[in-house]
Design a protein around this motif. Structure first.
Motif, PDB file in Angstrom:
ATOM      1  N   LYS A 214     -29.478   4.342  26.071  1.00  0.00           N
ATOM      2  CA  LYS A 214     -29.847   2.976  25.700  1.00  0.00           C
ATOM      3  C   LYS A 214     -31.353   2.797  25.843  1.00  0.00           C
ATOM      4  O   LYS A 214     -32.026   3.540  26.539  1.00  0.00           O
ATOM      5  N   ARG A 215     -31.864   1.816  25.144  1.00  0.00           N
ATOM      6  CA  ARG A 215     -33.304   1.721  25.030  1.00  0.00           C
ATOM      7  C   ARG A 215     -33.858   0.374  25.460  1.00  0.00           C
ATOM      8  O   ARG A 215     -35.060   0.182  25.493  1.00  0.00           O
ATOM      9  N   LYS A 216     -32.998  -0.569  25.712  1.00  0.00           N
ATOM     10  CA  LYS A 216     -33.475  -1.867  26.178  1.00  0.00           C
ATOM     11  C   LYS A 216     -32.623  -2.266  27.372  1.00  0.00           C
ATOM     12  O   LYS A 216     -31.441  -1.939  27.421  1.00  0.00           O
ATOM     13  N   THR A 217     -33.199  -2.994  28.307  1.00  0.00           N
ATOM     14  CA  THR A 217     -32.426  -3.372  29.491  1.00  0.00           C
ATOM     15  C   THR A 217     -31.507  -4.544  29.161  1.00  0.00           C
ATOM     16  O   THR A 217     -31.663  -5.223  28.144  1.00  0.00           O
ATOM     17  N   ASN A 218     -30.562  -4.764  30.073  1.00  0.00           N
ATOM     18  CA  ASN A 218     -29.616  -5.872  29.899  1.00  0.00           C
ATOM     19  C   ASN A 218     -30.343  -7.196  29.693  1.00  0.00           C
ATOM     20  O   ASN A 218     -30.009  -7.974  28.800  1.00  0.00           O
ATOM     21  N   ASP A 219     -31.319  -7.443  30.554  1.00  0.00           N
ATOM     22  CA  ASP A 219     -32.008  -8.735  30.499  1.00  0.00           C
ATOM     23  C   ASP A 219     -32.845  -8.891  29.236  1.00  0.00           C
ATOM     24  O   ASP A 219     -32.940  -9.985  28.677  1.00  0.00           O
ATOM     25  N   GLU A 220     -33.440  -7.796  28.797  1.00  0.00           N
ATOM     26  CA  GLU A 220     -34.223  -7.865  27.561  1.00  0.00           C
ATOM     27  C   GLU A 220     -33.338  -8.266  26.385  1.00  0.00           C
ATOM     28  O   GLU A 220     -33.679  -9.140  25.589  1.00  0.00           O
ATOM     29  N   LEU A 221     -32.189  -7.603  26.292  1.00  0.00           N
ATOM     30  CA  LEU A 221     -31.283  -7.901  25.180  1.00  0.00           C
ATOM     31  C   LEU A 221     -30.721  -9.318  25.299  1.00  0.00           C
ATOM     32  O   LEU A 221     -30.599 -10.035  24.310  1.00  0.00           O
ATOM     33  N   ARG A 222     -30.407  -9.717  26.519  1.00  0.00           N
ATOM     34  CA  ARG A 222     -29.829 -11.059  26.722  1.00  0.00           C
ATOM     35  C   ARG A 222     -30.829 -12.137  26.306  1.00  0.00           C
ATOM     36  O   ARG A 222     -30.478 -13.099  25.634  1.00  0.00           O
ATOM     37  N   GLN A 223     -32.089 -11.943  26.694  1.00  0.00           N
ATOM     38  CA  GLN A 223     -33.124 -12.917  26.340  1.00  0.00           C
ATOM     39  C   GLN A 223     -33.282 -13.011  24.821  1.00  0.00           C
ATOM     40  O   GLN A 223     -33.376 -14.092  24.243  1.00  0.00           O
ATOM     41  N   GLN A 224     -33.275 -11.830  24.199  1.00  0.00           N
ATOM     42  CA  GLN A 224     -33.388 -11.772  22.743  1.00  0.00           C
ATOM     43  C   GLN A 224     -32.267 -12.590  22.095  1.00  0.00           C
ATOM     44  O   GLN A 224     -32.480 -13.329  21.133  1.00  0.00           O
ATOM     45  N   PHE A 225     -31.086 -12.454  22.658  1.00  0.00           N
ATOM     46  CA  PHE A 225     -29.899 -13.143  22.149  1.00  0.00           C
ATOM     47  C   PHE A 225     -30.041 -14.663  22.320  1.00  0.00           C
ATOM     48  O   PHE A 225     -29.824 -15.429  21.383  1.00  0.00           O
ATOM     49  N   VAL A 226     -30.434 -15.084  23.524  1.00  0.00           N
ATOM     50  CA  VAL A 226     -30.567 -16.519  23.796  1.00  0.00           C
ATOM     51  C   VAL A 226     -31.597 -17.139  22.847  1.00  0.00           C
ATOM     52  O   VAL A 226     -31.359 -18.198  22.253  1.00  0.00           O
ATOM     53  N   ASP A 227     -32.715 -16.454  22.680  1.00  0.00           N
ATOM     54  CA  ASP A 227     -33.773 -16.983  21.808  1.00  0.00           C
ATOM     55  C   ASP A 227     -33.268 -17.173  20.383  1.00  0.00           C
ATOM     56  O   ASP A 227     -33.596 -18.143  19.705  1.00  0.00           O
ATOM     57  N   MET A 228     -32.462 -16.226  19.947  1.00  0.00           N
ATOM     58  CA  MET A 228     -31.941 -16.269  18.581  1.00  0.00           C
ATOM     59  C   MET A 228     -30.931 -17.410  18.420  1.00  0.00           C
ATOM     60  O   MET A 228     -31.008 -18.225  17.498  1.00  0.00           O
TER      61      MET A 228
END
Lengths: 121, 253, 322
Positions: free
Chosen positions: C224-238
């Motif tokens: 995997k290439r992104k951490t849990n929190d990075e992906l979660r933040q990306q999701f929330v922003d979207m």
């Protein structure tokens, strides 16, 4: 090395004992054989490996491939071959097999310098 | 006009109800590859049903511009007695033997019917038939292979096929008894189904023979579905299928 | 057949392996790989496959009740895609030396896991939209990342899956959009589904990075290439932007734009619920496993018969030739 990846999305959930009942599962005596699927996406192109699937014979493998791998018009022709009949080169032999071709640059057209006036060659 | 509309609805209901039955397998099939296969058949039939319903809606709306019929009002807001599918397609899906056998018996019939509908004087029906025939050819190939495989597989699969055949057989006769609207239109808009029994029996008995199954003898045939009298299973199909749409009949989805 | 490989040799192979991964050269099935890499991939891919197959159930629950013929067709095709995705992933996992049969047995015995999100019930039609938009939306972020994962067969399966998946989120959002413009009941249904699916979707990304200290190895190996929190933040922003188009709200009073961070802030996930569902106490854990087990058991005689018939035919053919 003990690896524990704590990410609970698809795929990396630690498999500690869960509360799920672990009644034994009746296993099939024979698993359906594995087949490799090759699909020609359009007339004039090569068949290309797209994946694999399980089937009991070649006819079923072709039908399964049709249902699994061409739902979005991905193909017009299907090849299947039982995975056990596929022979592959050994990755350990890669150096011996493929490196010797590297210095034969004279096999490529770009190796040859021709005067500008020679066109279409 | 009424016979014409009834006939189109008959074709629509038949394909929709079988699509609905087959879709019950989605997520519950015996192996992923076959889960996908039966779902494909369900989608083919659903596509055919939509073509017929849309055609029926346009017949209704042409006759009465205020009617505002559409495929969904026809599929979701008609009652059981108005559904004109033969009984065969509404039977519970049962096990894999019953599902594949029913599909086979139906597809062979449908293939014969559609080949005649290519010459229907209703050009829309003819066009739908032409498109559907390609799908049906595959359904026959797929289902006949399963009938043979299970009939001639293990003792268990054989006995399940025998059971399925006994269960389903009495509902096949109705396919060949024309409903009044079919009689009226036979040879023009509609196919004359009474002529289909012979070629159907021929194909079916060949496959059953290869499957080491014997063709059931002459028996009483249930035949009411096409005129709107159904088995008890039908009410549940519609209750499930129509519940949400009927709870908010004017809503769009 | 196995040669005893000395520790020094393993260290050398490991460094060659790491070097390859660092250079973004994909690892293929027959290449040498550290045992832990093989195991991690096998577990991750098979769990992903299980998730796709179990994931058919909550949506499959509404196939027979879909409120229009168009939606019915879309839903069937979507759930069918998930069967396909499960199949592609099992195939990828099979290249690592485990059979689908074994993997499925692990799932049915409750030994192997699948994504917890599918242990929540689908209670209304709007859940079909919310799952497409939120659950598939979260999944896609992860899956796009996995298209570049270091193990070749997994990466290729993911490329195929992502291509097919792109319609899943769109159809979900569109279904909700229709509800959001519909009757009072439809609007309420829409908001209710968003309320129920929002937090479980956020949980899909896993514990906070600070609570998962051991995920570095799978970053190092480029599984995997992104951490849990990075992906979660990306999701929330979207999602925080998209929900406005629906005219709906997300059930989080702490959700607000943070100019300094350039991201949306959001509230704390209920981790107790999260762990409970992971441990098998979600609302539908038992029903989901039961349904898969029933499909497996009821299909057993079918699979056996197909093998028996194929063997019979093959034997007859052989005899004919001889």
């Amino acid at each position: 090395m003990q690896i524990q990846i704590k990410k609970f999305y698809y795929g990396d959930i630690p498999e500690e004992k869960s509360s799920a009942p672990s009644t034994p599962v009746t296993r099939d005596e024979h698993e359906w054989p594995l087949w490799e699927v090759f699909i020609r996406s359009k007339q004039g192109l090569d068949h290309k490996h797209v994946g694999s699937l399980h089937a009991t014979d070649a006819e079923m493998a072709i039908k399964n491939a049709r249902d699994v791998y061409t739902r979005r018009q991905e193909g017009i022709s299907i090849w299947v071959v039982e995975s056990k009949n596929l022979h592959a080169s050994n990755p350990d032999d890669a150096a011996m097999l493929y490196d010797p071709a590297a210095d034969k640059i004279y096999r490529h057209p770009s190796f040859y310098n021709l005067p500008e006036e020679v066109k279409h060659m | 006009m009424n016979a014409h509309l009834d006939y189109v609805l008959h074709l629509a209901d038949t394909t929709l109800v079988l699509a609905q039955r087959n879709s019950e397998w989605c997520g519950h099939g015996p192996i992923l590859e076959q889960d996908i296969a039966i779902t494909n058949i369900s989608l083919d039939l659903l596509g055919q049903a939509r073509n017929y319903y849309q055609h029926a809606a346009s017949l209704i709306n042409t006759a009465n511009p205020n009617a505002q019929a559409d495929e969904d009002s026809l599929a979701y807001l008609r009652d059981e007695r108005e559904f004109k599918n033969p009984l065969l397609v509404e039977l519970e899906k049962g096990d894999w033997a019953k599902t594949t056998l029913r599909q086979f018996l139906f597809s062979v019939f449908q293939d014969l019917q559609l080949k005649r509908l290519l010459h229907s004087t209703d050009t829309q029906i003819a066009a739908i038939a032409e498109k559907s025939l390609k799908e049906t050819a595959y359904h026959i190939a797929w289902s006949s292979e399963w009938v043979i495989r299970l009939g001639d597989g293990t003792p268990e699969s054989h006995s399940r096929m025998v059971t399925a055949l006994n269960e389903v057989w009495e509902f096949t006769g109705g396919l060949f008894v024309p409903a009044p609207y079919e009689l009226q239109l036979a040879g023009t808009i509609a196919a004359d189904v009474s002529q289909l029994e012979k070629p159907w029996t021929e194909t079916v008995s060949n496959v059953l023979e290869e499957a080491t199954l014997s063709l059931p003898g002459k028996t009483f045939m249930q035949q009411s579905g096409k005129t709107g009298i159904h088995t008890e299973a039908m009410g549940y199909i519609l209750a499930e299928m129509q519940s949400l749409k009927r709870s908010l009949p004017t809503a769009t989805w | 057949m196995y040669k005893a490989i000395k520790m020094t040799e393993i260290t050398r192979l490991e460094s060659v392996f790491q070097d390859k991964v660092d250079k973004e050269i994909k690892v293929e099935a027959m290449d040498w790989m550290p045992e832990a890499y093989r195991k991690t991939n096998l577990r991750q891919i098979s769990q992903h496959a299980h998730s796709e197959v179990v994931g058919m159930l909550p949506e499959g629950n509404w196939i027979t009740r879909a409120p229009s013929l168009k939606r019915k067709a879309i839903l069937i095709a979507k759930v069918q895609d998930e069967a396909g995705h499960g199949l592609y992933l099992y195939s990828a996992a099979e290249t690592l030396g485990s059979s689908r049969e074994e993997m499925v047995a692990d799932l049915l015995m409750g030994k192997a896991k699948y994504s917890s999100i599918f242990n929540y019930p689908t209670l209304t039609w709007a859940d079909m939209g919310a799952i497409g938009w939120l659950v598939d939306g979260a999944a896609i972020l992860n899956q796009v990342m996995l298209c570049r994962t270091s193990y070749g067969p997994y990466a290729r399966a993911m490329v195929r899956i992502c291509k097919e998946e792109s319609f899943h989120q769109r159809q979900g959002f569109e279904a909700l959009l229709e509800l959001s413009r519909g009757t009072t009941e439809q609007k309420a249904m829409c908001q209710d589904a968003i309320n129920r699916w929002w937090w479980p979707s956020l949980m899909m990304f896993g514990p906070k990075d600070s609570d998962s200290p051991n995920s570095e190895l799978s970053m190092k190996w480029k599984i995997k290439r992104k951490t849990n929190d990075e992906l979660r933040q990306q999701f929330v922003d979207m999602i925080a932007q998209q929900v406005k188009i629906l005219g709906m709200t997300l059930p989080d009073s702490e959700l607000k734009w943070n100019d300094k961070r350039g991201h949306f802030d959001f509230g704390e996930i209920n981790w107790e619920e999260f762990w409970n569902v992971v441990k098998g106490n979600g609302p539908c854990n038992k029903q989901r496993l039961h349904a898969r087990r029933a499909a497996h058991d009821n299909g057993s005689w079918v699979r056996e018969a197909a093998v028996a018939y194929a063997e019979k035919k093959a034997a007859a053919k052989k005899q004919k030739v001889a």
